[in-house]
Design an enzyme around this catalytic site. Structure first.
Site, PDB file in Angstrom:
ATOM      1  N   LEU A 164       0.819  -1.207   0.000  1.00 27.63           N
ATOM      2  CA  LEU A 164       0.000   0.000   0.000  1.00 27.63           C
ATOM      3  C   LEU A 164       0.854   1.260   0.000  1.00 27.63           C
ATOM      4  O   LEU A 164       1.714   1.442   0.866  1.00 27.63           O
ATOM      5  CB  LEU A 164      -0.926  -0.003   1.226  1.00 27.63           C
ATOM      6  CG  LEU A 164      -1.869   1.193   1.370  1.00 27.63           C
ATOM      7  CD1 LEU A 164      -2.877   1.213   0.235  1.00 27.63           C
ATOM      8  CD2 LEU A 164      -2.574   1.163   2.728  1.00 27.63           C
ATOM      9  N   ASP A 165       0.624   2.131  -0.989  1.00 29.52           N
ATOM     10  CA  ASP A 165       1.275   3.442  -1.090  1.00 29.52           C
ATOM     11  C   ASP A 165       2.794   3.366  -1.157  1.00 29.52           C
ATOM     12  O   ASP A 165       3.495   4.296  -0.754  1.00 29.52           O
ATOM     13  CB  ASP A 165       0.863   4.338   0.102  1.00 29.52           C
ATOM     14  CG  ASP A 165      -0.615   4.620   0.131  1.00 29.52           C
ATOM     15  OD1 ASP A 165      -1.232   4.635  -0.947  1.00 29.52           O
ATOM     16  OD2 ASP A 165      -1.166   4.820   1.236  1.00 29.52           O
ATOM     17  N   GLN A 166       3.314   2.266  -1.686  1.00 32.85           N
ATOM     18  CA  GLN A 166       4.763   2.087  -1.755  1.00 32.85           C
ATOM     19  C   GLN A 166       5.290   1.977  -3.182  1.00 32.85           C
ATOM     20  O   GLN A 166       6.473   1.748  -3.386  1.00 32.85           O
ATOM     21  CB  GLN A 166       5.173   0.821  -0.970  1.00 32.85           C
ATOM     22  CG  GLN A 166       4.853   0.858   0.504  1.00 32.85           C
ATOM     23  CD  GLN A 166       5.567   1.980   1.230  1.00 32.85           C
ATOM     24  OE1 GLN A 166       6.780   2.152   1.087  1.00 32.85           O
ATOM     25  NE2 GLN A 166       4.833   2.747   2.018  1.00 32.85           N
TER      26      GLN A 166
END
Length: 312
Positions: free
Chosen positions: A255-257
């Protein structure tokens, strides 16, 4: 590069009469293509690529390059060229380049015919600012792509989307039907080259993301890596930051990486509450997302591990 034209033939009779000049012209369309290259930096890459393109009679329009080190680093190139009749020989051009230049230099590469527009599907929930900005830019010819449809887990934005002449699909998502919903979305989006999450407030599963590797762009409403996850503007307010921002990145299983394509920030003060931060942030979000999508469809982005090289 000039078009090819047949010669003009003129015939004349005696001194008293003549036949008017006639001409026949055959014009071959000039197409352009974009070549993206990633490989180990080594001597002779530019020469090898340029000579190959020259042998086909093509003209190089732009060439951008970057190396991570003076010697032995990773090398990146974006090159655009023009060639009359390119569409007819593109398959041969691509195969020949792969067997010669790319193989010799161990390149990861991609060739895109610029005459073919990138097909884009958009996913959204209820927030409309990023979505409507993309649709407006597309309608005005400011996004060089084809937006095929919008999928949402809410019905709220159907009319707004259809007003732009874009197909709208409603796919409800619950904790009980997530796998089925994602399969439906995958089917609806089949044939697209890129998916854009314009504030789609659902976390895509790793199985879904694997089927769209580096083909999903998300706009996250914070300046990553700060404030990942939910409600980042409240997190920013509680932390007392003096800058807020937004990040457009490729979606990965984490997530969000994913690799970051574009970011921007805006200075704020202690006087501004969460609602004001959100309002300011929405302007940043739509601009950052539009730039990232535009650069992707213009083939200006090369992914390198967890980073990107953007020739903008």
């Amino acid at each position: 590069m000039s078009t090819t034209t047949t010669s003009t033939n003129t015939t004349s009779n005696s001194t008293t009469s003549s036949t008017p000049a006639t001409s026949t012209a055959v014009t071959t369309a000039i197409d352009t293509a974009t070549l993206l290259i990633k490989c180990r930096d080594q001597a002779g890459i530019v020469q090898a690529v340029s000579e190959f393109i020259h042998r086909y009679g093509a003209n190089i329009i732009t060439l951008d390059q970057y190396s991570t080190a003076y010697e032995g680093g990773q090398y990146f190139m974006r090159l655009e060229f023009a060639l009359a009749g390119l569409s007819e020989i593109l398959d041969n051009f691509e195969a020949s380049f792969g067997h010669t230049v790319a193989k010799r230099h161990n390149m990861a590469w991609r060739l895109h015919n610029n005459a073919i527009k990138t097909k884009v599907g958009i996913l959204v929930s209820k927030f409309d600012h990023a979505l409507l900005d993309l649709l407006w830019r597309h309608q005005r010819g400011l996004l060089d792509c084809e937006i095929t449809c919008v999928v949402s887990n809410h019905e709220d934005l159907r009319q707004a989307v259809e007003n732009f002449g874009i197909t709208f699909h409603y796919v409800p998502v619950t904790k009980d039907n997530k796998a089925e919903a994602e399969e439906q979305i995958h089917t609806l989006m089949a044939g697209n080259d890129l998916l854009v999450l314009a504030r789609y407030m659902q976390i895509l599963s790793s199985d879904f993301v694997k089927r769209w590797p580096m083909q999903v762009i998300n706009i996250h409403h914070s300046f990553l890596p700060a404030f990942v996850g939910a409600d980042p503007y409240r997190q920013a307010y509680e932390k007392g930051v003096k800058l807020i921002g937004a990040t457009a990145h490729y979606v990965t299983a984490e997530l969000d990486q994913g690799p970051i394509i574009e970011q921007d920030v805006h200075r704020v003060t202690h006087r501004q509450g969460v609602a004001e931060l959100r309002a300011i942030g929405r302007d940043i979000e739509r601009n950052v997302l539009a730039r990232a999508v535009n650069w992707h469809v213009q083939n200006r982005v090369i992914v390198a591990g967890n980073k990107t090289v953007v020739f903008n």
